[in-house]
Enzyme design. Structure first.
Site, PDB file in Angstrom:
ATOM      1  N   TYR A 144       0.938  -1.160   0.032  1.00  0.00           N
ATOM      2  CA  TYR A 144      -0.009  -0.043  -0.044  1.00  0.00           C
ATOM      3  C   TYR A 144       0.772   1.198  -0.145  1.00  0.00           C
ATOM      4  O   TYR A 144       1.845   1.282   0.730  1.00  0.00           O
ATOM      5  CB  TYR A 144      -0.925   0.115   1.124  1.00  0.00           C
ATOM      6  CG  TYR A 144      -1.713   1.317   1.481  1.00  0.00           C
ATOM      7  CD1 TYR A 144      -2.803   1.313   0.440  1.00  0.00           C
ATOM      8  CD2 TYR A 144      -1.624   2.087   2.389  1.00  0.00           C
ATOM      9  CE1 TYR A 144      -3.654   2.582   0.609  1.00  0.00           C
ATOM     10  CE2 TYR A 144      -2.473   3.528   2.278  1.00  0.00           C
ATOM     11  CZ  TYR A 144      -3.702   3.416   1.554  1.00  0.00           C
ATOM     12  OH  TYR A 144      -4.233   4.560   1.751  1.00  0.00           O
ATOM     13  N   ASP A 239       9.278   3.105   0.304  1.00  0.00           N
ATOM     14  CA  ASP A 239       8.174   3.606   0.909  1.00  0.00           C
ATOM     15  C   ASP A 239       8.355   2.925   2.335  1.00  0.00           C
ATOM     16  O   ASP A 239       7.846   1.729   2.705  1.00  0.00           O
ATOM     17  CB  ASP A 239       6.868   2.933   0.323  1.00  0.00           C
ATOM     18  CG  ASP A 239       5.611   3.688   1.264  1.00  0.00           C
ATOM     19  OD1 ASP A 239       5.763   4.064   2.465  1.00  0.00           O
ATOM     20  OD2 ASP A 239       4.619   3.751   0.705  1.00  0.00           O
ATOM     21  N   LYS A 267       3.862   8.768   9.205  1.00  0.00           N
ATOM     22  CA  LYS A 267       3.528   7.981  10.374  1.00  0.00           C
ATOM     23  C   LYS A 267       4.567   8.347  11.887  1.00  0.00           C
ATOM     24  O   LYS A 267       4.573   9.442  12.499  1.00  0.00           O
ATOM     25  CB  LYS A 267       3.459   6.531  10.231  1.00  0.00           C
ATOM     26  CG  LYS A 267       2.431   6.069   9.239  1.00  0.00           C
ATOM     27  CD  LYS A 267       1.907   4.593   9.505  1.00  0.00           C
ATOM     28  CE  LYS A 267       0.677   4.584   8.513  1.00  0.00           C
ATOM     29  NZ  LYS A 267       0.613   3.732   7.334  1.00  0.00           N
TER      30      LYS A 267
HETATM   31  C1  LIG Z   1       0.051   4.454   6.035  1.00  0.00           C
HETATM   32  C2  LIG Z   1       0.815   4.282   4.668  1.00  0.00           C
HETATM   33  C3  LIG Z   1       0.789   5.130   3.685  1.00  0.00           C
HETATM   34  C4  LIG Z   1      -0.105   6.372   3.382  1.00  0.00           C
HETATM   35  O1  LIG Z   1       0.188   7.200   4.714  1.00  0.00           O
HETATM   36  P1  LIG Z   1      -1.074   8.090   4.861  1.00  0.00           P
HETATM   37  O2  LIG Z   1      -0.447   9.166   6.060  1.00  0.00           O
HETATM   38  O3  LIG Z   1      -2.026   7.370   5.520  1.00  0.00           O
HETATM   39  O4  LIG Z   1      -1.492   8.890   3.872  1.00  0.00           O
HETATM   40  C5  LIG Z   1       1.901   5.105   2.685  1.00  0.00           C
HETATM   41  N1  LIG Z   1       2.508   3.837   2.612  1.00  0.00           N
HETATM   42  C6  LIG Z   1       2.723   2.810   3.650  1.00  0.00           C
HETATM   43  C7  LIG Z   1       3.355   1.821   3.528  1.00  0.00           C
HETATM   44  C8  LIG Z   1       1.748   3.167   4.672  1.00  0.00           C
HETATM   45  O5  LIG Z   1       1.754   2.232   5.556  1.00  0.00           O
END
Ligand SMILES: *Cc1c(COP(=O)(O)O)cnc(C)c1O
Length: 427
Positions: A144, A239, A267
């Site tokens: 994701y 990511d 995060k």
């Molecule tokens: C949570 C998440 C996102 C998106 O971040 P948001 O602050 O919710 O937009 C993108 N990549 C990964 C791996 C994530 O876990």
């Protein structure tokens, strides 16, 4: 457990908010039942509006690595708030956070702060496309990267197929440049990249997958990614929105010794306030406006409250022994849950990198989305509800990680394991 107030609020919420929530998984759809409305949180615990408390392993989906409402962070936010909450002009705080990030992840020579992970990923992809002058991107099934249009493409129909949008409202034209490949599969990756030589701008990957449950990378997988992207003139984007400052201060790239071209953070670096970041080599990052032509902006980017929360969180994480403590506590929990399942004869496949923990109700092994999907989600739902009713808050979905914080005590962990024993025994 009394839940009347939560139930009442949920029906009110559904009148004015789609599905009653502002982010879909919160609604408990995949496990059934109704979400608990939270009134406050402190340390390892959540407190709901009916007065119930829960030991929390969701931790706002990752950010609260220090536990909830840590005194030093809250105090710093209060002081920052007294100085004004947004200026729309640069601050010294932003330099401080960018320097802390660069020190932890040296591949991020320059850092741009934004307000969410989604926004950071979207901007990094734009940059990769501008830098390479190519349109194609490659992502992995089950990873994701936020909810931007061209990243909602999942696979489903094999390695060579172009991503098909399975979200209404995303035009096929937007996802036709998105390729998807199975995680941890070097051969499939090689074939796909060769077939699309000189068309792909980048490969984006969660170096430790955390959005299909936790799926660690095989050592060859990340090495192959680095080698293939180099050989084909593509950028490698890590990511690390979950893994950054979670598995180690320097993230997965430090843990595995693989240097990406661009990194996404989110995060944890916001300490529970909205922050995202992307960064990489100066040579690439200088293409971002105003130093270059790739436009990206944000009214609240680098917001002083959010940046303060991030700085204070990182300061604490930088102290010695932090990641050792997280490792110890996480290992204790994982071992305890594993033993409980074994004793009850419940097939459980556990995955874990530091304080990112996965547990799949399948004999396993789990190495990608195809094998993760074999998990019995009905059994997970049963586990989830029994734990919730006993006062333990795990993710309301099989395909999310469990997280440990510095606020979780050995006693919290013991009581969690005991509750899991009881839950498994009744299966
Ligand atoms: C949570 C998440 C996102 C998106 O971040 P948001 O602050 O919710 O937009 C993108 N990549 C990964 C791996 C994530 O876990």
């Amino acid at each position: 457990m009394k839940t009347e107030r939560s139930q009442q609020l949920f029906s009110e919420a559904q009148q004015v908010i789609p599905g009653g929530v502002n982010s879909p998984v919160r609604a408990f759809r995949s496990v059934g039942g109704q979400p608990r409305f939270i009134a406050r949180a402190k340390g390892s615990r959540l407190y709901d509006v009916d007065g119930n408390s829960y030991i929390d392993y969701v931790l706002s989906w990752g950010p609260m690595i220090l536990g909830h409402a840590p005194a030093t962070v809250i105090k710093a936010i209060q002081q920052a708030a007294a100085n004004g909450t947004s200026y729309g002009a640069p601050t010294e705080l932003e330099i401080q956070l960018a320097m802390m990030i660069r020190e932890a992840l040296p591949s991020m020579e320059q850092v741009r702060l934004v307000s969410s992970g989604t926004e950071a990923v979207m901007s990094a992809i734009r940059l990769a496309r501008a830098y390479t002058k190519r349109d194609g991107i490659l992502k992995f099934e089950g990873c994701y990267h936020g909810h931007s249009d061209y990243l909602l493409a999942k696979a489903g129909s094999g390695l060579t197929t172009l991503g098909i949008p399975d979200c209404p409202g995303v035009p096929e034209d937007f996802t036709k440049h998105t390729l998807t490949a199975p995680y941890n599969n070097v051969q499939a990756l090689e074939q796909l990249i060769k077939r699309h030589d000189r068309q792909l701008a980048c490969v984006i990957v969660e170096p430790i997958a955390g959005n299909m449950g936790v799926v660690p990378p095989s050592p060859e997988f990340l090495q192959a990614l680095r080698k293939l992207t180099d050989a084909h003139g593509m950028l490698l984007i890590f990511d690390e929105v979950i893994s950054g400052f979670r598995v180690q201060y320097g993230g997965a790239q430090t843990l595995y010794g693989i240097t990406p071209d661009l990194t996404i953070l989110g995060k944890i670096i916001g300490g529970g306030l909205p922050v995202g970041a992307y960064g990489g080599a100066k040579d690439i990052m200088k293409m971002i406006a105003p130093s270059g032509p790739v436009y990206q902006a944000g009214t609240l980017s680098g917001n002083p409250l959010a940046v303060t929360a991030g700085i204070e969180t990182l300061k604490r994480l930088k102290k010695p022994g932090i990641y050792e403590q997280l490792e110890q506590r996480s290992a204790a929990l994982a071992d305890g849950l594993g033993n409980a399942a074994k004793q009850a004869g419940v097939p459980l496949t556990q995955t874990r990198v530091g304080s990112m923990m996965g547990a799949f109700f399948t004999p396993g092994p789990v190495v990608d989305w195809g094998s993760a999907k074999k998990s019995d989600t009905k059994v997970y739902a049963k586990f989830f509800h029994q734990m919730l009713d006993a006062g333990f808050y795990f993710a309301p979905s099989q395909f999310e990680a469990a997280f440990m914080s510095l606020a979780h005590t050995p006693r919290d962990i013991e009581s969690t394991i005991k509750a899991a024993h009881n839950a498994f025994k009744s299966f």
